[in-house]
Design a protein around this motif. Sequence first.
Motif, PDB file in Angstrom:
ATOM      1  N   ARG A   1      13.743  -9.866 -44.634  1.00  0.00           N
ATOM      2  CA  ARG A   1      14.182 -10.689 -43.508  1.00  0.00           C
ATOM      3  C   ARG A   1      14.091  -9.887 -42.209  1.00  0.00           C
ATOM      4  O   ARG A   1      13.658 -10.409 -41.179  1.00  0.00           O
ATOM      5  N   ARG A   2      14.447  -8.601 -42.272  1.00  0.00           N
ATOM      6  CA  ARG A   2      14.332  -7.749 -41.092  1.00  0.00           C
ATOM      7  C   ARG A   2      12.856  -7.547 -40.733  1.00  0.00           C
ATOM      8  O   ARG A   2      12.496  -7.534 -39.550  1.00  0.00           O
ATOM      9  N   VAL A   3      12.004  -7.380 -41.736  1.00  0.00           N
ATOM     10  CA  VAL A   3      10.568  -7.247 -41.475  1.00  0.00           C
ATOM     11  C   VAL A   3      10.054  -8.473 -40.727  1.00  0.00           C
ATOM     12  O   VAL A   3       9.318  -8.360 -39.740  1.00  0.00           O
ATOM     13  N   ARG A   4      10.443  -9.655 -41.186  1.00  0.00           N
ATOM     14  CA  ARG A   4       9.994 -10.881 -40.525  1.00  0.00           C
ATOM     15  C   ARG A   4      10.518 -10.956 -39.095  1.00  0.00           C
ATOM     16  O   ARG A   4       9.782 -11.339 -38.170  1.00  0.00           O
ATOM     17  N   GLU A   5      11.779 -10.605 -38.885  1.00  0.00           N
ATOM     18  CA  GLU A   5      12.352 -10.635 -37.535  1.00  0.00           C
ATOM     19  C   GLU A   5      11.532  -9.766 -36.589  1.00  0.00           C
ATOM     20  O   GLU A   5      11.236 -10.166 -35.452  1.00  0.00           O
ATOM     21  N   ILE A   6      11.166  -8.576 -37.043  1.00  0.00           N
ATOM     22  CA  ILE A   6      10.408  -7.667 -36.194  1.00  0.00           C
ATOM     23  C   ILE A   6       8.991  -8.189 -35.977  1.00  0.00           C
ATOM     24  O   ILE A   6       8.485  -8.225 -34.845  1.00  0.00           O
ATOM     25  N   ALA A   7       8.327  -8.590 -37.060  1.00  0.00           N
ATOM     26  CA  ALA A   7       6.945  -9.067 -36.959  1.00  0.00           C
ATOM     27  C   ALA A   7       6.825 -10.251 -36.007  1.00  0.00           C
ATOM     28  O   ALA A   7       5.828 -10.380 -35.295  1.00  0.00           O
ATOM     29  N   ASP A   8       7.849 -11.104 -35.978  1.00  0.00           N
ATOM     30  CA  ASP A   8       7.812 -12.289 -35.121  1.00  0.00           C
ATOM     31  C   ASP A   8       7.983 -11.962 -33.644  1.00  0.00           C
ATOM     32  O   ASP A   8       7.688 -12.802 -32.787  1.00  0.00           O
ATOM     33  N   GLU A   9       8.478 -10.761 -33.330  1.00  0.00           N
ATOM     34  CA  GLU A   9       8.838 -10.451 -31.950  1.00  0.00           C
ATOM     35  C   GLU A   9       7.993  -9.356 -31.311  1.00  0.00           C
ATOM     36  O   GLU A   9       8.278  -8.937 -30.192  1.00  0.00           O
ATOM     37  N   ILE A  10       6.977  -8.861 -32.008  1.00  0.00           N
ATOM     38  CA  ILE A  10       6.085  -7.878 -31.404  1.00  0.00           C
ATOM     39  C   ILE A  10       4.651  -8.403 -31.474  1.00  0.00           C
ATOM     40  O   ILE A  10       4.359  -9.316 -32.247  1.00  0.00           O
ATOM     41  N   THR A  11       3.794  -7.818 -30.658  1.00  0.00           N
ATOM     42  CA  THR A  11       2.404  -8.285 -30.606  1.00  0.00           C
ATOM     43  C   THR A  11       1.433  -7.310 -31.258  1.00  0.00           C
ATOM     44  O   THR A  11       0.236  -7.574 -31.295  1.00  0.00           O
ATOM     45  N   VAL A  12       1.961  -6.180 -31.752  1.00  0.00           N
ATOM     46  CA  VAL A  12       1.119  -5.205 -32.452  1.00  0.00           C
ATOM     47  C   VAL A  12       1.367  -5.338 -33.956  1.00  0.00           C
ATOM     48  O   VAL A  12       2.368  -5.929 -34.385  1.00  0.00           O
ATOM     49  N   PRO A  13       0.467  -4.812 -34.785  1.00  0.00           N
ATOM     50  CA  PRO A  13       0.661  -4.908 -36.241  1.00  0.00           C
ATOM     51  C   PRO A  13       1.924  -4.173 -36.690  1.00  0.00           C
ATOM     52  O   PRO A  13       2.326  -3.165 -36.104  1.00  0.00           O
TER      53      PRO A  13
ATOM     54  N   ALA B   1       5.792   1.544 -25.365  1.00  0.00           N
ATOM     55  CA  ALA B   1       5.271   2.886 -25.101  1.00  0.00           C
ATOM     56  C   ALA B   1       3.770   2.967 -25.328  1.00  0.00           C
ATOM     57  O   ALA B   1       3.154   3.993 -25.014  1.00  0.00           O
ATOM     58  N   GLY B   2       3.180   1.908 -25.886  1.00  0.00           N
ATOM     59  CA  GLY B   2       1.743   1.846 -26.024  1.00  0.00           C
ATOM     60  C   GLY B   2       1.187   2.165 -27.395  1.00  0.00           C
ATOM     61  O   GLY B   2      -0.031   2.284 -27.550  1.00  0.00           O
ATOM     62  N   PHE B   3       2.036   2.279 -28.414  1.00  0.00           N
ATOM     63  CA  PHE B   3       1.527   2.552 -29.755  1.00  0.00           C
ATOM     64  C   PHE B   3       0.732   1.349 -30.265  1.00  0.00           C
ATOM     65  O   PHE B   3       1.100   0.201 -30.018  1.00  0.00           O
ATOM     66  N   PRO B   4      -0.351   1.599 -31.006  1.00  0.00           N
ATOM     67  CA  PRO B   4      -1.197   0.491 -31.456  1.00  0.00           C
ATOM     68  C   PRO B   4      -0.598  -0.314 -32.599  1.00  0.00           C
ATOM     69  O   PRO B   4      -1.073  -1.405 -32.918  1.00  0.00           O
ATOM     70  N   ALA B   5       0.429   0.220 -33.248  1.00  0.00           N
ATOM     71  CA  ALA B   5       1.102  -0.464 -34.355  1.00  0.00           C
ATOM     72  C   ALA B   5       2.468   0.185 -34.532  1.00  0.00           C
ATOM     73  O   ALA B   5       2.738   1.275 -34.006  1.00  0.00           O
ATOM     74  N   VAL B   6       3.323  -0.494 -35.276  1.00  0.00           N
ATOM     75  CA  VAL B   6       4.679  -0.013 -35.556  1.00  0.00           C
ATOM     76  C   VAL B   6       4.939  -0.186 -37.040  1.00  0.00           C
ATOM     77  O   VAL B   6       4.415  -1.107 -37.669  1.00  0.00           O
ATOM     78  N   ALA B   7       5.729   0.710 -37.599  1.00  0.00           N
ATOM     79  CA  ALA B   7       6.170   0.584 -38.994  1.00  0.00           C
ATOM     80  C   ALA B   7       7.681   0.416 -39.028  1.00  0.00           C
ATOM     81  O   ALA B   7       8.377   0.733 -38.060  1.00  0.00           O
TER      82      ALA B   7
ATOM     83  N   ALA C   1       3.851  -8.902 -42.404  1.00  0.00           N
ATOM     84  CA  ALA C   1       3.477  -7.489 -42.420  1.00  0.00           C
ATOM     85  C   ALA C   1       1.967  -7.337 -42.526  1.00  0.00           C
ATOM     86  O   ALA C   1       1.303  -8.078 -43.245  1.00  0.00           O
ATOM     87  N   ALA C   2       1.434  -6.335 -41.825  1.00  0.00           N
ATOM     88  CA  ALA C   2       0.004  -6.036 -41.880  1.00  0.00           C
ATOM     89  C   ALA C   2      -0.294  -4.904 -42.847  1.00  0.00           C
ATOM     90  O   ALA C   2      -1.451  -4.553 -43.065  1.00  0.00           O
ATOM     91  N   GLY C   3       0.747  -4.344 -43.430  1.00  0.00           N
ATOM     92  CA  GLY C   3       0.596  -3.253 -44.386  1.00  0.00           C
ATOM     93  C   GLY C   3       1.943  -2.937 -44.999  1.00  0.00           C
ATOM     94  O   GLY C   3       2.976  -3.458 -44.571  1.00  0.00           O
TER      95      GLY C   3
END
Length: 290
Positions: free
Chosen positions: A84-96, A45-51, A124-126
């Motif tokens: 582990r879920r944080v790592r799964e997500i971080a590995d599969e997206i290109t935004v922070p 959707a174009g968000f610059p980052a995801v939490a 994680a970036a934050g």
Amino acid sequence: MTIDNSSNSSNSRTRAQRFVELHREGCFLLPNAWDVGSARILESAGFPAVATTSAGVAFSLGRPDHDFFADEAAGRVDRETMLRRVREIADEITVPLSADLEEGYGEAPETVADTISMALAAGAAGGNIEDFTGDRTRPLYDPALAADRIRAARAAVDTGGDPFVLVGRTDVLLVGGSLDEAVRRANAYLAAGADCAFVPGAADATTIGTLVRELDGPLNVVMGLTGGTLSLDDLRALGVRRVTVGGSIVRAMYRHLLSAARELADRGTFSYADDQIPQADLNRLFQHRS
């Protein structure tokens, strides 16, 4: 065979630095995901980052979110599973990606520091650390201890050496405390090394405006606890730096799931399927990216 991880490490650092820069001026919306699929949709959707949302991760595993419990550990998602879920997500997206780290998964500042180090290692970036205890007899950590926990988190970030936005969250308003106390705690967390303050429960213009004026750093507010009347433009005009939505998206999703289940079980009809996303559209969205 030697695997060169330097490129992945460089990309992760670049994303993290981009996340730091988002907090320097203006106002941005940081939506909350609970798995790779939801994160990829938000990214598209174009968000610059995801939490992440710890509630969403817990619900996706059939577990309760961190709350008041007679047995605090009963059914709660443990730190290793959450990260582990944080790592799964971080590995599969290109935004922070910013991680909801709840109260750091332990009272001791040393435990909080370990959690931050693990979040950094997970990509994680934050991340946020809150002062909510889950204990009805003392809903919040003592202010001095809470500040020490943020100080330990800051030290872990500095030791790690990578860009990371540390958020100090106070749940004062959610447990019936005063706005003055929320200001005192949030400022103490900023002084202890938090890059941004987070005060859930602040949802009206007067309260948010007071926080923006009284805090010594950027403010994150969460929308979606109820429908609310303030828009992103309203929040930007008030001086809010960052807006999250907590578990509201996943709760809305589960509302649709429950409605579909009740229609099937109670009426044996299928109208819930009239508004589904076509299979081909989801396949295109989730195509593997090299």
